[in-house]
Design a protein around this motif. Structure first.
Motif, mmCIF file in Angstrom:
data_model
loop_
_atom_site.group_PDB
_atom_site.id
_atom_site.type_symbol
_atom_site.label_atom_id
_atom_site.label_comp_id
_atom_site.label_asym_id
_atom_site.label_seq_id
_atom_site.Cartn_x
_atom_site.Cartn_y
_atom_site.Cartn_z
ATOM 1 N N LYS A 196 0.826 -1.209 0.000
ATOM 2 C CA LYS A 196 0.000 0.000 0.000
ATOM 3 C C LYS A 196 0.862 1.261 0.000
ATOM 4 O O LYS A 196 0.519 2.268 -0.641
ATOM 5 N N LEU A 197 1.990 1.197 0.698
ATOM 6 C CA LEU A 197 2.875 2.359 0.810
ATOM 7 C C LEU A 197 3.832 2.486 -0.370
ATOM 8 O O LEU A 197 4.638 3.420 -0.413
ATOM 9 N N GLY A 198 3.742 1.523 -1.307
ATOM 10 C CA GLY A 198 4.529 1.632 -2.535
ATOM 11 C C GLY A 198 5.855 0.899 -2.515
ATOM 12 O O GLY A 198 6.735 1.186 -3.329
ATOM 13 N N TYR A 199 6.002 -0.087 -1.627
ATOM 14 C CA TYR A 199 7.253 -0.823 -1.522
ATOM 15 C C TYR A 199 7.028 -2.295 -1.871
ATOM 16 O O TYR A 199 5.976 -2.857 -1.586
ATOM 17 N N GLN A 200 8.062 -2.912 -2.448
ATOM 18 C CA GLN A 200 7.948 -4.317 -2.830
ATOM 19 C C GLN A 200 8.163 -5.255 -1.649
ATOM 20 O O GLN A 200 7.661 -6.376 -1.659
ATOM 21 N N LYS A 201 8.919 -4.797 -0.652
ATOM 22 C CA LYS A 201 9.234 -5.634 0.486
ATOM 23 C C LYS A 201 8.992 -4.882 1.788
ATOM 24 O O LYS A 201 9.097 -3.653 1.834
ATOM 25 N N VAL A 202 8.728 -5.649 2.842
ATOM 26 C CA VAL A 202 8.570 -5.050 4.164
ATOM 27 C C VAL A 202 9.886 -4.420 4.615
ATOM 28 O O VAL A 202 9.898 -3.342 5.227
ATOM 29 N N SER A 203 11.012 -5.055 4.304
ATOM 30 C CA SER A 203 12.314 -4.505 4.697
ATOM 31 C C SER A 203 12.526 -3.122 4.087
ATOM 32 O O SER A 203 13.125 -2.237 4.730
ATOM 33 N N GLU A 204 12.020 -2.898 2.893
ATOM 34 C CA GLU A 204 12.168 -1.596 2.235
ATOM 35 C C GLU A 204 11.302 -0.531 2.901
ATOM 36 O O GLU A 204 11.738 0.610 3.100
ATOM 37 N N SER A 205 10.083 -0.908 3.250
ATOM 38 C CA SER A 205 9.199 0.066 3.911
ATOM 39 C C SER A 205 9.717 0.398 5.314
ATOM 40 O O SER A 205 9.671 1.553 5.749
ATOM 41 N N LYS A 206 10.232 -0.605 6.015
ATOM 42 C CA LYS A 206 10.761 -0.368 7.359
ATOM 43 C C LYS A 206 12.020 0.503 7.315
ATOM 44 O O LYS A 206 12.238 1.344 8.205
ATOM 45 N N LEU A 207 12.855 0.310 6.306
ATOM 46 C CA LEU A 207 14.030 1.166 6.157
ATOM 47 C C LEU A 207 13.606 2.613 5.903
ATOM 48 O O LEU A 207 14.208 3.549 6.449
ATOM 49 N N ALA A 208 12.568 2.794 5.100
ATOM 50 C CA ALA A 208 12.070 4.149 4.832
ATOM 51 C C ALA A 208 11.579 4.805 6.117
ATOM 52 O O ALA A 208 11.817 5.999 6.356
ATOM 53 N N VAL A 209 10.897 4.020 6.964
ATOM 54 C CA VAL A 209 10.417 4.539 8.250
ATOM 55 C C VAL A 209 11.603 4.885 9.147
ATOM 56 O O VAL A 209 11.640 5.950 9.781
ATOM 57 N N ALA A 210 12.590 3.986 9.224
ATOM 58 C CA ALA A 210 13.775 4.234 10.045
ATOM 59 C C ALA A 210 14.501 5.494 9.586
ATOM 60 O O ALA A 210 15.002 6.276 10.413
ATOM 61 N N THR A 211 14.549 5.717 8.287
ATOM 62 C CA THR A 211 15.209 6.915 7.749
ATOM 63 C C THR A 211 14.445 8.177 8.138
ATOM 64 O O THR A 211 15.053 9.205 8.484
ATOM 65 N N LYS A 212 13.120 8.122 8.105
ATOM 66 C CA LYS A 212 12.307 9.266 8.547
ATOM 67 C C LYS A 212 12.561 9.559 10.025
ATOM 68 O O LYS A 212 12.658 10.722 10.434
ATOM 69 N N LEU A 213 12.647 8.503 10.826
ATOM 70 C CA LEU A 213 12.914 8.674 12.248
ATOM 71 C C LEU A 213 14.306 9.266 12.478
ATOM 72 O O LEU A 213 14.494 10.136 13.331
ATOM 73 N N LYS A 214 15.273 8.806 11.722
ATOM 74 C CA LYS A 214 16.628 9.360 11.826
ATOM 75 C C LYS A 214 16.619 10.847 11.508
ATOM 76 O O LYS A 214 17.221 11.657 12.227
#
Length: 419
Positions: A196-214
């Motif tokens: 739904k968020l536009g990522y092929q893998k959960v690892s990719e979406s979680k990295l995007a979230v971690a980057t926003k948090l950083k």
């Protein structure tokens, strides 16, 4: 009759003159409910009043205006308080300000806006921070991946990371729970959300979230994480651009020799760690000491380090407590191997005999973060499906106090460096 009126006026004037402040003591002997005392302080701030946090004075006590509503709220919530006069207040503040005392007064000005990063449907007892915020009656919002990727962090001063796996390996529960309905459902929901968020893998979406948090921290935000959200966050940042997930997690092979491609310069706290390659092992890396430690429960304690209250105000705020010796507690990430911690990190609490750090703090850009190992300070070895912790049974928990120190310190007025 005139004598009675005069006496009444004298009493009223006397109350105003000699009961100018409310002191909420935070020492072991005087306070009935340490945890709810933080809630009172937050409530006072949220209602437009300032509070003095008296660092290293009677366990980190709070000094606030003597307002009838505050007295009443303390009585309702079962928080111990003392009334002190103007003269006593001035004497107390002068004593704390004395160069001979390792104490300081920090002015808390505004209640921070709080967010807890947690998936929808989680119960309060699934996360110690959600549990203690609810118990202390401190308001917070729940946000998750979608909100963070849509810039919701701009609305908040402080964010707590739920015990989330930012590497896309579903908490590494695969070995023990791969056939459990809850694991299968959680994995499916995570995959649907990532798509739904536009990522092929959960690892990719979680990295995007971690980057926003950083970036939130770099921009001046305050971040607090516990248990597996600590090391999995740093591991995800170090693995930016490479695949560390085995096929049962994301459907394809991991990047060959990924261990030697990790970039430790991207992490907040940890360095030189080795990732656990076996997908059936309930562990992310050798940052965590859970599988290395041999400490009997009755001997499991960590010590809070002492700091200069006048010079190192932030670490002093974060370690305020009525005891320096705090009961240990386990989690997926119980504590951090001292050899894996970067040299610029401030160690707040540790077990030196076993070379492990329980509680640490650091600065990134304009912001600050704190990592705290373990799952629940009053549930030594929490298991999936265990009954919730009842904080009514632990109102004076030193371990939970450390969480609430983190909630309050963003309210502090920025202090000028002494010269």
């Amino acid at each position: 009759m005139r004598k009675i009126v005069f006496l009444g006026l004298f009493i009223l004037v006397g109350c105003k003159l000699f009961a100018a402040s409310i002191l909420i003591p935070m020492d072991e002997e005087s306070q009935k409910n340490h945890l709810k005392a933080y809630g009172i302080t937050y409530w006072v701030l949220n209602n437009g009043n300032k509070v003095n946090w008296l660092l290293n004075y009677r366990g980190g006590s709070f000094l606030m205006p003597d307002v009838p509503e505050i007295r009443k709220e303390c009585q309702i919530r079962g928080v111990s308080f003392e009334l002190i006069s103007d003269a006593q207040t001035e004497q107390l503040l002068a004593e704390i300000d004395s160069p001979s005392q390792n104490a300081a007064t920090v002015i808390l000005e505004k209640a921070p806006k709080i967010a807890v990063y947690t998936p929808k449907g989680k119960q309060p007892w699934d996360d110690a921070v959600t549990l203690v915020l609810t118990y202390a009656e401190i308001p917070f919002d729940k946000i998750f991946d979608e909100e963070i990727l849509n810039e919701a962090l701009l609305l908040y001063d402080w964010v707590h990371l739920h015990h989330e796996d930012f590497t896309g390996q579903y908490g590494r529960f695969f070995g023990a729970y791969k056939n459990s309905p809850w694991y299968i459902q959680n994995k499916k929901e995570a995959e649907v959300l990532a798509t739904k968020l536009g990522y092929q893998k959960v690892s990719e979406s979680k990295l995007a979230v971690a980057t926003k948090l950083k970036n939130f921290v770099i921009g001046g935000g305050f971040m607090f994480a516990m248990c597996a959200a600590t090391d999995s966050f740093d591991i995800a940042l170090s693995a930016d651009g490479i695949d560390i997930c085995e096929p049962m997690f994301d459907g394809d092979e991991s990047t060959p020799d990924y261990q030697n491609q990790l970039d430790y310069s991207k992490t907040f706290s940890f360095k030189d760690f080795i990732i656990e390659r076996n997908p059936t092992v309930y562990e992310f890396s050798d940052i965590d000491t859970t599988n290395k430690r041999r400490i009997p429960m009755e001997m499991d304690y960590f010590t809070l380090n002492e700091f200069s209250a006048k010079w190192d105000m932030v670490p002093t705020m974060l370690t305020q407590n009525h005891t320096q010796l705090v009961k240990g507690f386990m989690g997926q990430t119980t504590a951090f191997d001292v050899a894996k911690i970067k040299s610029n990190i401030i160690v707040l609490g540790e077990n030196k005999d076993h070379n492990e750090v329980k509680y640490l703090h650091g600065t990134v850009g304009k912001g600050l973060f704190t990592f705290y190992g373990g799952h629940d300070p009053e549930d030594y070895q929490h298991h999936v499906g265990d009954e919730p912790t009842l904080l009514d049974l632990h109102p004076n928990s030193p371990g939970y106090r450390l969480i609430l120190n983190n909630v309050l310190f963003p309210a502090a007025r920025k202090q000028k460096k002494k010269t």
